[in-house]
Design a protein around this motif. Structure first.
Motif, PDB file in Angstrom:
ATOM      1  N   THR A 151     -68.754   0.137  44.072  1.00  0.00           N
ATOM      2  CA  THR A 151     -69.569   0.219  45.291  1.00  0.00           C
ATOM      3  C   THR A 151     -69.251  -0.939  46.238  1.00  0.00           C
ATOM      4  O   THR A 151     -69.116  -0.755  47.454  1.00  0.00           O
ATOM      5  CB  THR A 151     -71.071   0.197  44.926  1.00  0.00           C
ATOM      6  N   LYS A 152     -69.104  -2.136  45.681  1.00  0.00           N
ATOM      7  CA  LYS A 152     -68.786  -3.297  46.516  1.00  0.00           C
ATOM      8  C   LYS A 152     -67.393  -3.167  47.136  1.00  0.00           C
ATOM      9  O   LYS A 152     -67.169  -3.581  48.278  1.00  0.00           O
ATOM     10  CB  LYS A 152     -68.879  -4.578  45.693  1.00  0.00           C
ATOM     11  N   ALA A 153     -66.459  -2.590  46.371  1.00  0.00           N
ATOM     12  CA  ALA A 153     -65.110  -2.386  46.905  1.00  0.00           C
ATOM     13  C   ALA A 153     -65.152  -1.448  48.103  1.00  0.00           C
ATOM     14  O   ALA A 153     -64.493  -1.694  49.129  1.00  0.00           O
ATOM     15  CB  ALA A 153     -64.202  -1.824  45.816  1.00  0.00           C
ATOM     16  N   GLY A 165     -64.476  -1.870  52.430  1.00  0.00           N
ATOM     17  CA  GLY A 165     -63.494  -1.040  53.107  1.00  0.00           C
ATOM     18  C   GLY A 165     -62.246  -0.776  52.304  1.00  0.00           C
ATOM     19  O   GLY A 165     -61.259  -0.238  52.813  1.00  0.00           O
ATOM     20  N   LEU A 166     -62.264  -1.128  51.005  1.00  0.00           N
ATOM     21  CA  LEU A 166     -61.097  -0.903  50.152  1.00  0.00           C
ATOM     22  C   LEU A 166     -61.053   0.554  49.714  1.00  0.00           C
ATOM     23  O   LEU A 166     -62.088   1.174  49.461  1.00  0.00           O
ATOM     24  CB  LEU A 166     -61.154  -1.810  48.916  1.00  0.00           C
ATOM     25  N   MET A 167     -59.861   1.089  49.608  1.00  0.00           N
ATOM     26  CA  MET A 167     -59.682   2.490  49.236  1.00  0.00           C
ATOM     27  C   MET A 167     -58.625   2.607  48.151  1.00  0.00           C
ATOM     28  O   MET A 167     -57.787   1.719  47.980  1.00  0.00           O
ATOM     29  CB  MET A 167     -59.252   3.323  50.457  1.00  0.00           C
ATOM     30  N   GLY A 168     -58.653   3.726  47.413  1.00  0.00           N
ATOM     31  CA  GLY A 168     -57.603   4.070  46.463  1.00  0.00           C
ATOM     32  C   GLY A 168     -57.332   2.995  45.431  1.00  0.00           C
ATOM     33  O   GLY A 168     -58.238   2.461  44.799  1.00  0.00           O
ATOM     34  N   GLU A 169     -56.045   2.647  45.286  1.00  0.00           N
ATOM     35  CA  GLU A 169     -55.638   1.699  44.254  1.00  0.00           C
ATOM     36  C   GLU A 169     -56.221   0.315  44.488  1.00  0.00           C
ATOM     37  O   GLU A 169     -56.564  -0.391  43.541  1.00  0.00           O
ATOM     38  CB  GLU A 169     -54.102   1.617  44.194  1.00  0.00           C
ATOM     39  N   ASP A 170     -56.357  -0.089  45.758  1.00  0.00           N
ATOM     40  CA  ASP A 170     -56.928  -1.402  46.048  1.00  0.00           C
ATOM     41  C   ASP A 170     -58.367  -1.492  45.538  1.00  0.00           C
ATOM     42  O   ASP A 170     -58.782  -2.521  44.997  1.00  0.00           O
ATOM     43  CB  ASP A 170     -56.900  -1.677  47.560  1.00  0.00           C
ATOM     44  N   ALA A 171     -59.131  -0.423  45.722  1.00  0.00           N
ATOM     45  CA  ALA A 171     -60.513  -0.395  45.236  1.00  0.00           C
ATOM     46  C   ALA A 171     -60.545  -0.445  43.710  1.00  0.00           C
ATOM     47  O   ALA A 171     -61.393  -1.127  43.115  1.00  0.00           O
ATOM     48  CB  ALA A 171     -61.229   0.854  45.739  1.00  0.00           C
ATOM     49  N   THR A 175     -72.319  -2.382  69.585  1.00  0.00           N
ATOM     50  CA  THR A 175     -71.492  -2.242  68.388  1.00  0.00           C
ATOM     51  C   THR A 175     -71.352  -0.781  68.014  1.00  0.00           C
ATOM     52  O   THR A 175     -72.334  -0.107  67.762  1.00  0.00           O
ATOM     53  CB  THR A 175     -72.112  -3.010  67.216  1.00  0.00           C
ATOM     54  N   THR A 176     -70.133  -0.316  67.964  1.00  0.00           N
ATOM     55  CA  THR A 176     -69.898   1.078  67.605  1.00  0.00           C
ATOM     56  C   THR A 176     -69.353   1.206  66.183  1.00  0.00           C
ATOM     57  O   THR A 176     -69.412   2.266  65.587  1.00  0.00           O
ATOM     58  CB  THR A 176     -68.887   1.713  68.581  1.00  0.00           C
ATOM     59  N   GLU A 177     -68.817   0.081  65.651  1.00  0.00           N
ATOM     60  CA  GLU A 177     -68.240   0.143  64.297  1.00  0.00           C
ATOM     61  C   GLU A 177     -69.343   0.315  63.269  1.00  0.00           C
ATOM     62  O   GLU A 177     -70.363  -0.351  63.301  1.00  0.00           O
ATOM     63  CB  GLU A 177     -67.479  -1.158  64.005  1.00  0.00           C
ATOM     64  N   LYS A 178     -69.138   1.232  62.361  1.00  0.00           N
ATOM     65  CA  LYS A 178     -70.123   1.516  61.323  1.00  0.00           C
ATOM     66  C   LYS A 178     -69.699   0.842  60.024  1.00  0.00           C
ATOM     67  O   LYS A 178     -68.632   1.096  59.522  1.00  0.00           O
ATOM     68  CB  LYS A 178     -70.192   3.022  61.091  1.00  0.00           C
ATOM     69  N   LYS A 179     -70.552  -0.047  59.507  1.00  0.00           N
ATOM     70  CA  LYS A 179     -70.240  -0.719  58.260  1.00  0.00           C
ATOM     71  C   LYS A 179     -70.771   0.089  57.086  1.00  0.00           C
ATOM     72  O   LYS A 179     -71.862   0.647  57.167  1.00  0.00           O
ATOM     73  CB  LYS A 179     -70.870  -2.110  58.230  1.00  0.00           C
ATOM     74  N   PRO A 180     -70.027   0.149  55.995  1.00  0.00           N
ATOM     75  CA  PRO A 180     -70.530   0.883  54.841  1.00  0.00           C
ATOM     76  C   PRO A 180     -71.841   0.276  54.333  1.00  0.00           C
ATOM     77  O   PRO A 180     -72.000  -0.933  54.340  1.00  0.00           O
ATOM     78  CB  PRO A 180     -69.413   0.709  53.791  1.00  0.00           C
TER      79      PRO A 180
END
Length: 450
Positions: A351-353, A357-363, A438-443
């Motif tokens: 969840t923290k990954a 904003g980490l995805m795939g293998e990085d997460a 602010t338009t960017e949406k943070k997870p």
């Protein structure tokens, strides 16, 4: 069979997992369980030896509680270096070493287990038995790396449950020895384990693997120490595993000293709770996979509070039947909670990954690094609960001759665990208005599903 070192390992890749990953993981899980199982038996050996220590040994109940508390303390402390040893030396390599080291306390105990041995000598051997409790940390850290996230609850539950059941098995074997040879033959029990340790060591060397991608990472350890979730989950794990191992070590002594049971009578009851608590642990992990570890953990603490309330009532009323019934239910709930809390750990870092904003293998790499490091610390701190339980019971018996006041303290702890689980992992976060520009949406961090 694959080589001793496996350099490419991606259990989240469905194709790889179905083709070969799950078979390798299952094989390593089986032999990890065997070594960990024997480790738990050695760690809890003094809880059984205490049943053999009649008046001729000259050790009072407080002294016996202290021996098992020391074993619990050392096992908890050693879990930290053991947990990080997997990344340093490899899972297979460290399993061979840790299994072989179990020969030290068993041969020492075989040599000294007789009337006339000094209390100091028994204390030294109790310290040595602590190595058996440390095996859990390295085993769990190792198996965590073999399985995909969707199966971690089940895999970690099976690994831990198979290990935990070593407590019940050594108690059952102790009962068998007392029933057939009498309470004056403790060496028969210890002698059973020496060849088993040798066999487990050889099997680990023959069938297990090291994972190349699980490299030593001191940065992960430092991050784990700084992360608040490490200490929150440690607090919860004290309530589940600390309770399991503490009660496992102390139950027989409580039956003898509070309810006047003989060694044979106590031994005939003590193994039941640890057995059921161990067998149910994979169920706790499986429920957590399906329903979310936080939810299962929350309601499990609620039920533990009720169960220990029954134990308090039975202790006050001196009702042996109610006391045993309450304790058996409490053991079962500790097993479910053990499975659900450990499933939460990899889920929290996944969840923290995602929140980073980490995805795939990085997460996957982030979650694997942090969950592996935190498991070593959480497993160690949680095991200190066994020390706390035995010291609390020791003090309770010294001051009042019963365990009632200690059980009241345990009840209060479970209420705190319930509150912490809800506040940190299930309470809906307060909504805040985002700045207009602010338009960017943070997870959004949400741990309800972990």
């Amino acid at each position: 069979m694959a080589g001793r070192w496996i350099e490419q390992w991606d259990p989240e890749d469905e194709t790889f997992w179905e083709a070969e990953g799950k078979h390798i993981a299952k094989r390593n899980l089986i032999f990890s369980v065997i070594s960990e199982h024997i480790g738990f038996s050695v760690w809890s050996m003094f809880s059984v030896m205490a049943l053999f220590m009649g008046p001729q040994y000259g050790i009072d109940p407080a002294g016996k509680f202290f021996l098992v508390a020391v074993a619990s303390l050392v096992g908890a402390a050693l879990r930290v270096p053991y947990g990080f040893a997997v990344a340093r030396f490899g899972g297979r390599n460290w399993t061979i070493v840790s299994a072989g080291m179990l020969l030290v306390p068993t041969t020492a105990l075989f040599a000294v287990m007789e009337p006339g041995t000094s209390y100091t000598t028994f204390m030294v051997v109790a310290i040595l038995t602590g190595v058996g409790g440390a095996n859990f940390a390295s085993s769990m850290t190792n198996i965590n790396s073999f399985y995909p996230l969707r199966l971690k609850g089940w895999a970690l539950g099976m690994n831990a449950g198979g290990g935990n059941i070593g407590v019940a098995v050594v108690q059952l074997l102790g009962l068998l020895v007392i029933a057939t040879a009498g309470a004056t033959q403790p060496r028969l029990l210890v002698g059973l384990y020496i060849p088993l340790i040798i066999v487990a060591t050889v099997l680990s060397a023959t069938y297990m693997n090291n994972l190349g991608p699980v490299k030593n990472d001191s940065g992960a350890a430092k991050e784990a120490v700084r992360d608040s979730h490490t200490w929150i989950m440690s607090f919860l794990y004290i309530g589940t595993f600390g309770s399991f191992i503490g009660y496992s070590f102390a139950f027989g002594l409580v039956l003898q000293n509070q309810f006047g049971r003989t060694p044979l009578q106590a031994a005939s009851l003590t193994f039941v709770g640890p057995l059921l608590g161990s067998l149910i642990r994979p169920v706790g992990g499986h429920l957590a996979d399906r329903l979310g570890g936080a939810r299962v953990t929350l309601w499990n603490f609620a039920l533990m509070t009720v169960a220990v309330g029954v134990v308090v009532a039975a202790s006050v009323q001196k009702s042996l039947a109610l006391f045993i019934a309450g304790f058996i239910v409490l053991f079962i709930l500790t097993g479910i909670g053990n499975g659900s809390t450990y499933k939460m750990i990899p889920g929290i870092y996944r969840t923290k990954a995602q929140a980073k904003g980490l995805m795939g293998e990085d997460a996957q790499i982030y979650a694997r690094r942090l969950s592996g490091a935190t498991m070593a610390l959480i497993g160690a701190v949680g095991a200190f609960g066994g020390l706390g339980i035995n010291l609390a019971l020791r003090q309770s018996f010294l001051t009042s001759g019963s365990g009632t006041s200690a059980f009241v303290v345990f009840l209060g702890y479970y209420v705190l665990c319930f509150a912490v689980t809800w506040a940190v992992y299930l309470r809906k976060p307060a909504r805040t208005a985002a700045p207009a520009a602010t338009t960017e949406k943070k997870p959004q961090l949400s741990y309800a599903e972990v």
